[in-house]
Design a protein around this motif. Structure first.
Motif, PDB file in Angstrom:
ATOM      1  N   GLN A  68       0.871  -1.174   0.000  1.00 45.52           N
ATOM      2  CA  GLN A  68       0.000   0.000   0.000  1.00 45.52           C
ATOM      3  C   GLN A  68       0.904   1.219   0.000  1.00 45.52           C
ATOM      4  O   GLN A  68       1.707   1.413   0.921  1.00 45.52           O
ATOM      5  N   VAL A  69       0.797   2.069  -1.039  1.00 39.13           N
ATOM      6  CA  VAL A  69       1.713   3.197  -1.167  1.00 39.13           C
ATOM      7  C   VAL A  69       0.948   4.518  -1.189  1.00 39.13           C
ATOM      8  O   VAL A  69      -0.125   4.632  -1.793  1.00 39.13           O
ATOM      9  N   ASP A  70       1.509   5.493  -0.538  1.00 31.54           N
ATOM     10  CA  ASP A  70       0.910   6.818  -0.437  1.00 31.54           C
ATOM     11  C   ASP A  70       0.897   7.506  -1.802  1.00 31.54           C
ATOM     12  O   ASP A  70       1.725   7.226  -2.675  1.00 31.54           O
ATOM     13  N   VAL A  71      -0.032   8.441  -1.954  1.00 30.52           N
ATOM     14  CA  VAL A  71      -0.178   9.177  -3.208  1.00 30.52           C
ATOM     15  C   VAL A  71       1.074   9.975  -3.549  1.00 30.52           C
ATOM     16  O   VAL A  71       1.306  10.307  -4.713  1.00 30.52           O
ATOM     17  N   ILE A  72       1.928  10.258  -2.561  1.00 26.92           N
ATOM     18  CA  ILE A  72       3.130  11.040  -2.806  1.00 26.92           C
ATOM     19  C   ILE A  72       4.366  10.176  -3.059  1.00 26.92           C
ATOM     20  O   ILE A  72       5.458  10.711  -3.230  1.00 26.92           O
ATOM     21  N   TRP A  73       4.202   8.854  -3.138  1.00 26.61           N
ATOM     22  CA  TRP A  73       5.366   7.978  -3.259  1.00 26.61           C
ATOM     23  C   TRP A  73       5.653   7.394  -4.638  1.00 26.61           C
ATOM     24  O   TRP A  73       6.707   6.771  -4.805  1.00 26.61           O
ATOM     25  N   PRO A  74       4.777   7.503  -5.646  1.00 27.94           N
ATOM     26  CA  PRO A  74       5.070   6.811  -6.905  1.00 27.94           C
ATOM     27  C   PRO A  74       6.453   7.093  -7.483  1.00 27.94           C
ATOM     28  O   PRO A  74       7.121   6.179  -7.982  1.00 27.94           O
ATOM     29  N   GLY A  75       6.905   8.333  -7.426  1.00 25.70           N
ATOM     30  CA  GLY A  75       8.228   8.640  -7.946  1.00 25.70           C
ATOM     31  C   GLY A  75       9.342   7.996  -7.144  1.00 25.70           C
ATOM     32  O   GLY A  75      10.440   7.743  -7.675  1.00 25.70           O
ATOM     33  N   ILE A  76       9.080   7.712  -5.878  1.00 28.51           N
ATOM     34  CA  ILE A  76      10.081   7.109  -5.003  1.00 28.51           C
ATOM     35  C   ILE A  76      10.165   5.596  -5.214  1.00 28.51           C
ATOM     36  O   ILE A  76      11.247   5.011  -5.191  1.00 28.51           O
ATOM     37  N   VAL A  77       9.020   4.954  -5.448  1.00 27.93           N
ATOM     38  CA  VAL A  77       8.970   3.483  -5.502  1.00 27.93           C
ATOM     39  C   VAL A  77       8.949   2.930  -6.923  1.00 27.93           C
ATOM     40  O   VAL A  77       8.946   1.717  -7.112  1.00 27.93           O
ATOM     41  N   ALA A  78       8.949   3.799  -7.922  1.00 28.23           N
ATOM     42  CA  ALA A  78       8.712   3.370  -9.303  1.00 28.23           C
ATOM     43  C   ALA A  78       9.638   2.251  -9.760  1.00 28.23           C
ATOM     44  O   ALA A  78       9.193   1.306 -10.426  1.00 28.23           O
ATOM     45  N   GLU A  79      10.906   2.346  -9.440  1.00 32.29           N
ATOM     46  CA  GLU A  79      11.858   1.351  -9.955  1.00 32.29           C
ATOM     47  C   GLU A  79      11.658  -0.033  -9.342  1.00 32.29           C
ATOM     48  O   GLU A  79      12.203  -1.022  -9.845  1.00 32.29           O
ATOM     49  N   PHE A  80      10.857  -0.108  -8.295  1.00 30.27           N
ATOM     50  CA  PHE A  80      10.636  -1.387  -7.608  1.00 30.27           C
ATOM     51  C   PHE A  80       9.255  -1.967  -7.919  1.00 30.27           C
ATOM     52  O   PHE A  80       8.857  -2.968  -7.316  1.00 30.27           O
ATOM     53  N   ALA A  81       8.525  -1.347  -8.847  1.00 27.61           N
ATOM     54  CA  ALA A  81       7.139  -1.718  -9.113  1.00 27.61           C
ATOM     55  C   ALA A  81       6.991  -2.457 -10.435  1.00 27.61           C
ATOM     56  O   ALA A  81       7.703  -2.183 -11.403  1.00 27.61           O
ATOM     57  N   GLY A 131      -4.934  13.494  -0.783  1.00 27.72           N
ATOM     58  CA  GLY A 131      -4.299  12.360  -0.135  1.00 27.72           C
ATOM     59  C   GLY A 131      -4.745  11.079  -0.806  1.00 27.72           C
ATOM     60  O   GLY A 131      -5.305  11.093  -1.906  1.00 27.72           O
ATOM     61  N   GLY A 132      -4.527   9.974  -0.140  1.00 31.22           N
ATOM     62  CA  GLY A 132      -4.991   8.705  -0.673  1.00 31.22           C
ATOM     63  C   GLY A 132      -3.893   7.672  -0.761  1.00 31.22           C
ATOM     64  O   GLY A 132      -2.718   7.953  -0.557  1.00 31.22           O
ATOM     65  N   TRP A 133      -4.322   6.459  -1.087  1.00 34.16           N
ATOM     66  CA  TRP A 133      -3.409   5.321  -1.124  1.00 34.16           C
ATOM     67  C   TRP A 133      -3.644   4.494  -2.376  1.00 34.16           C
ATOM     68  O   TRP A 133      -4.750   4.464  -2.924  1.00 34.16           O
TER      69      TRP A 133
END
Length: 416
Positions: free
Chosen positions: A78-91, A296-298
């Protein structure tokens, strides 16, 4: 109200996936347990629920450690709406396998979750800051409508607090999220934008814009609430602490997310059930003043290190479906990320306040500067909420804090 959609795969029975969702104290957990059970009954895939950290900051730190270790322990995050740029390489990119589901979502959320052309997380539920108010207390003190401006909020909150203190000494006028964490960034951004103070970082130019007279005025106003209409302890409050004060009847107004509506109306755990009103957050004053609600959101992300990616994708398809989003909205008052859900007759009847949120999510909510700051967003936000908490606590003047935010964030983004 949980029902599984048609067309889920049944050829993956016997596989087991681990997912990170709510924290251990979340009131969503019974609903999630039931949803996971129905998913298993329908597909034969077993779900191991891993509780997430309550603090988004702590949760992201834990995720980073798992990604760095290339851990196969977690299949869906579950990832926060502000995290896609942070987690992208692991998705695992979702656009090819779940493109039809993505097409139903609010376009702004899909765009937010698309990094370098890849949809890295599927919207699950969205959020915007809201103002909760006691309908019985507004009526008692002769207020025909909830406050439309921050000036009106201060007036109503003070009048109710003064009038109720004789019978209830612990009652306060207003609670919000004032602790030094991501929730304060959301509150501060709402105050700043609502006063015409712009955003923290301009999304178009990348220029840091936080140090301006309107933003400083907004911070000074928020400081004036602490110890008057808000308790001194509000500088330590997060969402659960604010909600705890609200459901015990100890406050007249509360800023929180949509999820708080279901908790407020649960007579088993709330003393204010049946006396809860919800409206947009107030406007500020001056040029450029407007209503502002932090977005916000997830979302749900499949880990590229997962050894059961097909089962994980099917789980995301189930949890983010129109059927589950409608149920999550009705049962837990989480805002759907699919526009048609807001027009459902059952939703309109049981949770009419959601209708007013549709326009907010289609373009009116205010995004934090996560896209423009990318992997540096955590540092940007930390500077903002640490300085703002110092203002609320009375240890730093607002003008000085805004200047420090400007300097810190410029240095962070420039790599100095």
């Amino acid at each position: 109200t949980i029902t599984a959609q048609a067309g889920l795969r049944t050829d993956l029975g016997g596989q087991r996936i681990s997912v990170v969702t709510a924290d251990p104290t979340s009131p969503d957990n019974p609903w999630l347990d039931r949803a996971f059970a129905i998913f298993t009954e329908t597909t034969g895939i077993t779900v191991n629920k891993i509780p997430g950290e309550t603090s988004a900051t702590d949760r992201l730190q834990n995720y980073r450690q798992q990604f760095a270790a290339q851990s196969t322990d977690i299949d869906v995050y579950q990832v926060d709406v502000i995290w896609p740029g942070i987690v992208a390489e692991f998705a695992v990119p979702l656009q090819d396998t779940l493109g039809d589901l993505a097409a139903l979502q609010f376009p702004a959320l899909v765009q937010n979750n698309t990094i370098d052309g890849n949809l890295v997380a599927m919207p699950w539920y969205t959020d915007a800051g809201l103002l909760y108010y006691r309908t019985d207390l507004l009526e008692k003190y002769g207020f025909a409508n909830p406050p439309a401006t921050w000036d009106e909020l201060q007036q109503q909150a003070q009048a109710i607090q003064d009038g109720e203190r004789a019978g209830r000494p612990d009652l306060v006028g207003f609670v919000f999220q004032g602790n030094a964490y991501e929730g304060l960034t959301c509150n501060g951004l709402e105050w700043q934008v609502s006063h015409g103070g712009g955003t923290i970082v301009d999304a178009e130019s990348g220029e840091v814009t936080v140090n301006n007279p309107q933003a400083i005025a907004a911070f000074e106003r928020a400081r004036s609430w602490v110890g008057t209409i808000a308790p001194q302890a509000v500088t330590t409050y997060d969402e659960p602490a604010s909600l705890a004060s609200w459901v015990t009847g100890a406050t007249a107004f509360m800023r929180n997310w949509p999820y708080a509506f279901a908790a407020s109306q649960d007579p088993a755990n709330s003393t204010v059930a049946g006396m809860v009103g919800v409206t947009s957050l107030p406007m500020g004053t001056g040029e450029g003043a407007r209503n502002a609600a932090a977005l916000g959101g997830w979302n749900m992300m499949v880990s590229r290190f997962s050894q059961a990616q097909d089962a994980a994708l099917e789980f995301v398809k189930f949890m983010c479906s129109p059927e589950l989003q409608k149920s999550f909205m009705l049962d837990r008052s989480h805002s759907a990320t699919i526009a048609t859900t807001y027009d459902d007759p059952q939703v309109i009847e049981q949770a009419p306040f959601f209708a007013s949120l549709k326009d907010v999510f289609q373009g009116g909510a205010v995004a934090r500067p996560s896209s423009v700051s990318g992997d540096l967003y955590g540092e940007v936000s930390s500077s903002y909420f640490q300085q703002l908490n110092a203002v609320l606590s009375g240890s730093r003047p607002a003008a000085e804090a805004a200047a420090q935010m400007q300097s810190d964030i410029e240095s962070i983004l420039s790599g100095d």
